[in-house]
Design an enzyme around this catalytic site. Sequence first.
Site, PDB file in Angstrom:
ATOM      1  N   MET A   1      -1.580  28.730  55.010  1.00 25.13           N
ATOM      2  CA  MET A   1      -0.731  27.858  56.106  1.00 25.13           C
ATOM      3  C   MET A   1      -0.060  26.724  55.426  1.00 25.13           C
ATOM      4  O   MET A   1       0.673  26.257  56.049  1.00 25.13           O
ATOM      5  CB  MET A   1      -1.722  27.617  57.106  1.00 25.13           C
ATOM      6  N   GLY A  63      -5.695  34.066  62.904  1.00 26.48           N
ATOM      7  CA  GLY A  63      -4.512  33.483  62.203  1.00 26.48           C
ATOM      8  C   GLY A  63      -4.415  31.942  62.242  1.00 26.48           C
ATOM      9  O   GLY A  63      -5.462  31.411  62.364  1.00 26.48           O
ATOM     10  N   CYS A  64      -3.212  31.699  62.230  1.00 24.04           N
ATOM     11  CA  CYS A  64      -2.929  30.225  62.203  1.00 24.04           C
ATOM     12  C   CYS A  64      -3.675  29.437  63.466  1.00 24.04           C
ATOM     13  O   CYS A  64      -3.144  29.980  64.706  1.00 24.04           O
ATOM     14  CB  CYS A  64      -1.571  29.906  62.125  1.00 24.04           C
ATOM     15  N   PHE A  65      -4.545  28.464  63.435  1.00 25.33           N
ATOM     16  CA  PHE A  65      -4.835  28.011  64.728  1.00 25.33           C
ATOM     17  C   PHE A  65      -4.014  27.323  65.584  1.00 25.33           C
ATOM     18  O   PHE A  65      -4.287  27.060  66.645  1.00 25.33           O
ATOM     19  CB  PHE A  65      -6.319  27.040  64.328  1.00 25.33           C
TER      20      PHE A  65
END
Length: 242
Positions: A1, A63-65
């Site tokens: 990220m 995935g991306c929080f």
Amino acid sequence: MNKKLQTIGWVGLFALTAALLLALSGLAISKPGAEESRVIPAPALDEQAKPDSREEVAVLAGGCFWGVQGVFQHLKGVRNAVSGYAGGNKQTARYDMVGLGNTGHAEAVRITYDPKEISYGRLLQIYFSVAHNPTELNRQGPDIGTQYRSAIFPMDDEQAKIAKAYIGELNRARAFDAAIVTKIEPDQAFYPAENYHQDFMVLNPNYPYIVIHDRPKLESLKRLFPDLYRAEPVLVSAQASN
């Protein structure tokens, strides 16, 4: 990220422009770059709310929080949703280290919820249906690495049993085009992420990554689960100030 915090380049700008044009035209159900949401059945096996139970906790990684947190912040029955890390140790629960992909951590979200309003199984239904794509191994969309894996961190044996049964149920029903790769990882601590990651979707609604990959998830939540969608999100920053 880490790359998301840098310039997105011409390709990203093109995708963003396309997404905005489609949104304005009213023709898009899902935007370029967004994970596809779908209708799936609720789990056959679920927890039973205890009369004296006020709060329960679920920890999910997909995935991306930023996007996962944003989805659950808009879910009725959720009291708090905190971005963080799970799967590794306390010493490596830092964004700059987790981003290297060798700490064992996954970007995760700790969800505090009222089991009398929403069950653990229903949280999993949103998780699989809207929050991420459970068939992508060690990645979500443009984000690649074990830190972006699909993982469930159960708080107890009951949660682990429900999660395992639900994954089996969805696979048998062929609810997705491929097998679910979500890992169930018990006995793992959760560590909150840095403050600048909290409430990121709410605070940065026009950030290119959010527009392309995460805001469509909220649209899907509202469309597929209108009875569970909450317009006003529950924010980490608001609770911290109380």
